[in-house]
Enzyme design. Structure first.
Site, mmCIF file in Angstrom:
data_model
loop_
_atom_site.group_PDB
_atom_site.id
_atom_site.type_symbol
_atom_site.label_atom_id
_atom_site.label_comp_id
_atom_site.label_asym_id
_atom_site.label_seq_id
_atom_site.Cartn_x
_atom_site.Cartn_y
_atom_site.Cartn_z
ATOM 1 C CB CYS A 166 36.148 64.743 43.858
ATOM 2 S SG CYS A 166 35.270 65.166 42.328
ATOM 3 C CE1 TYR A 167 28.215 61.960 45.355
ATOM 4 C CE2 TYR A 167 29.281 60.595 47.010
ATOM 5 C CZ TYR A 167 28.135 61.082 46.422
ATOM 6 O OH TYR A 167 26.900 60.704 46.900
ATOM 7 N N GLY A 179 33.655 60.293 42.909
ATOM 8 C CA GLY A 179 32.662 59.399 42.312
ATOM 9 C C GLY A 179 31.855 60.142 41.280
ATOM 10 C CG HIS A 183 40.411 64.072 41.461
ATOM 11 N ND1 HIS A 183 39.865 62.946 42.040
ATOM 12 C CD2 HIS A 183 39.425 64.643 40.715
ATOM 13 C CE1 HIS A 183 38.606 62.833 41.660
ATOM 14 N NE2 HIS A 183 38.314 63.845 40.862
ATOM 15 C CD GLU A 192 42.766 61.352 43.560
ATOM 16 O OE1 GLU A 192 41.700 61.036 42.997
ATOM 17 O OE2 GLU A 192 42.855 62.310 44.356
ATOM 18 C CE LYS A 216 53.170 43.202 38.448
ATOM 19 N NZ LYS A 216 53.412 41.765 38.210
ATOM 20 C CG ASP A 267 53.020 39.304 40.431
ATOM 21 O OD1 ASP A 267 53.749 40.261 40.766
ATOM 22 O OD2 ASP A 267 52.070 39.421 39.646
#
Length: 545
Positions: free
Chosen positions: A105-106, A78, A193, A195, A400, A251
């Site tokens: 992180c945060y 964040g 991070h 990710e 998706k 979708d």
């Protein structure tokens, strides 16, 4: 799910509603969002590790998190400083609940601060690629990783001292404590991070936390998704009839196929053929989709209706409104006929409407109750009060890529499963200027060339999408067949993206671009110039209008 991921439920949604029941067979990994740009990405990476995840806001009380019976909790990054006024704070009760926690992180700094560690601004900021020194290669988080690795940092504050009971397992030039862990309490944290793809061993860090630290099973699979959604749809719908508006996109097709798998002929699909689709796409819906699913389909031929309404309209927003209005009229007519008119069929009341809401829609709209409102960003919007339905949203917890995996498992045609994202207003907003039948045919022909060549080059799945734009109000001088031409330019807009929130232009091979340009100018007489859009998003949008 193999290449799949996903989150799901806003904490303020009643756990007794359809969303609260979603994926009830999997204890979620909660991703607590402290305003990070990467919260959705964390959730997706957890799904890549075949574990179910959900995003909850950073303001969620601990007791609401624990009420979800989480298998683990990940605290996101964040923009705030933990010691700044108004910064999101962590309730220390979270760490006494016995749930494994990973701070990123945060979230890492907030965990350190809440447990008595020292967090401060050191003056050594780290942004972007940063070398990290691993102190314990056999630690839970860093097991099986090299002693030196490159990670993606984004911090001005740093943890200078770990809380009591934690082992420091990595450091960087600007972060004396870049990773720590307390195996006894199953609490872990990293300053970087993991990710993002720029962290070389980031996915390994996340998987080590999930498997070695938290013991979360890797059982989130496409087959499980289908089985659970079919069960949930049957419980929600009972013996009532269901309506679905097919757009031709992945979708709505996958949502309809799931409902068809669950309730069979209780479902009727309506396809409004407005003449604004690309070459072959109407046939994909009317023939291939029906053959693959056996769905009951009603086709509304509205081509002339849309062209008449669009005559003389050039403003992009006005075109969107006209197309949306005419779609509602066409769908409403078909829906009324099915519900009350001459086309009404025996077999129960039409109570439900299928909507292809995806998980990013849920997150970006703040969660929502999802019971009786048709979101305006979907193709079926603004239906009149006397045609209100209860919503069936079988894709509400899916990203998706997960939708594509489910579609493939359900046996849908590849051309539908791997169809690139396409705007609801269709080619109407890829023509800069008035929409006419001739201009639509010109754009369809140019677009077909681009799609054929991308597919032949094996690149149609590696790019996010490639809009082709016809500059109908622009003409340029050319030379063809020893004579001057005065034709239209078309713009190629190939982009790469993960979620369409940001995008970059795709670096297509020059020989491929040359083939596309040659074919279009040879095969589409109205076009004499092909140009390439090399703008990222931001500042540009993916679509031109």
């Amino acid at each position: 799910m193999d290449p799949a991921r996903q989150p799901g439920v806003d904490p303020d949604v009643d756990p007794g509603d359809a969303e609260g029941q979603a994926e009830a067979h999997h204890r979620p990994v909660l991703v607590v969002d402290y305003g990070a740009q990467y919260a959705q990405l964390i959730a997706r990476r957890v799904r890549e590790a075949r574990s179910y995840s959900e995003i909850v806001p950073g303001s969620t009380p601990v007791h609401r998190m624990l009420a979800k019976d989480p298998a683990a909790i990940i605290l996101s990054g964040g923009p705030a400083s933990v010691y700044a006024e108004g910064a999101p704070q962590l309730d220390p009760a979270l760490f006494d609940a016995g749930v494994p926690v990973l701070g990123i992180c945060y979230g890492f700094q907030a965990m350190a601060s809440a447990l008595g560690g020292d967090v401060a601004r050191t003056g050594l900021r780290e942004y972007g690629g940063t070398p990290v020194e691993v102190a314990d290669a056999d630690s839970t988080l860093l097991h099986g990783q090299p002693a030196q690795q490159s990670v993606w940092m984004s911090h001005g504050d740093a943890v200078r001292a770990a809380p009591e009971g934690f082992s420091v397992v990595a450091s960087s030039p600007g972060a004396p404590v870049a990773a720590f862990e307390d195996d006894e309490r199953r609490l872990y944290g990293v300053q970087w991070h993991p990710e993002v793809g720029h962290s070389a061993f980031g996915q390994r860090v996340l998987e080590n936390f999930l498997r070695r630290g938290a013991g979360v099973p890797d059982d989130w699979t496409t087959g499980n998704v289908i089985a659970e959604q079919v069960e949930r749809i049957r419980a929600q719908v009972g013996d009532a009839r269901v309506l679905c508006g097919l757009s031709g996109g992945v979708d709505s097709a996958v949502a309809a196929a799931l409902v068809q798998r669950a309730v069979g002929d209780q479902l009727t699909c309506v396809f409004v053929d407005h003449g604004l689709l690309r070459a072959g796409e109407a046939e994909q819906v009317e023939q291939d989709f029906v053959a693959a699913t056996g769905v009951r389909l009603v086709v509304v031929d509205a081509v002339e209706q849309f062209l008449s309404a669009l005559a003389g309209v050039t403003d992009p927003e006005a075109k969107r409104k006209v197309i949306g209005r005419e779609f509602i009229r066409a769908f409403e007519g078909a829906a009324r006929d099915l519900v009350t008119g001459s086309g009404a069929e025996d077999g129960g009341e039409v109570r439900f409407l299928v909507q292809g809401t995806l998980y990013p829609d849920v997150v970006e709209s703040g969660g929502g109750e999802g019971a009786a409102t048709i979101k305006s960003h979907h193709n079926v919007g603004g239906l009149p009060e006397d045609l209100r339905f209860e919503l069936v949203e079988p894709l509400r917890t899916l990203f998706k890529d997960e939708v594509r995996a489910v579609g493939a498992e359900l046996g849908l045609p590849e051309a539908i499963v791997w169809r690139q994202p396409f705007p609801g207003p269709g080619l109407g907003i890829r023509i800069v200027g008035e929409v006419t039948a001739d201009r639509l045919e010109t754009l369809r022909a140019a677009d077909a060339v681009v799609r054929e060549e991308l597919s032949a080059a094996g690149l149609d799945r590696s790019i996010w999408q490639c809009p082709v734009v016809l500059l109908a109000d622009v003409r340029s001088v050319g030379v063809q067949g020893d004579g001057r031409t005065y034709g239209h330019p078309v713009v190629l807009r190939p982009v790469t993206s993960e979620d369409a929130m940001t995008a970059d232009w795709a670096r297509l091979p020059h020989d491929l671009l040359a083939r596309i340009s040659t074919r279009i100018t040879n095969e589409v007489p109205e076009v004499n110039r092909v140009v390439l859009d090399v703008t990222s998003k931001p500042p540009g949008t993916i679509e031109w209008e």
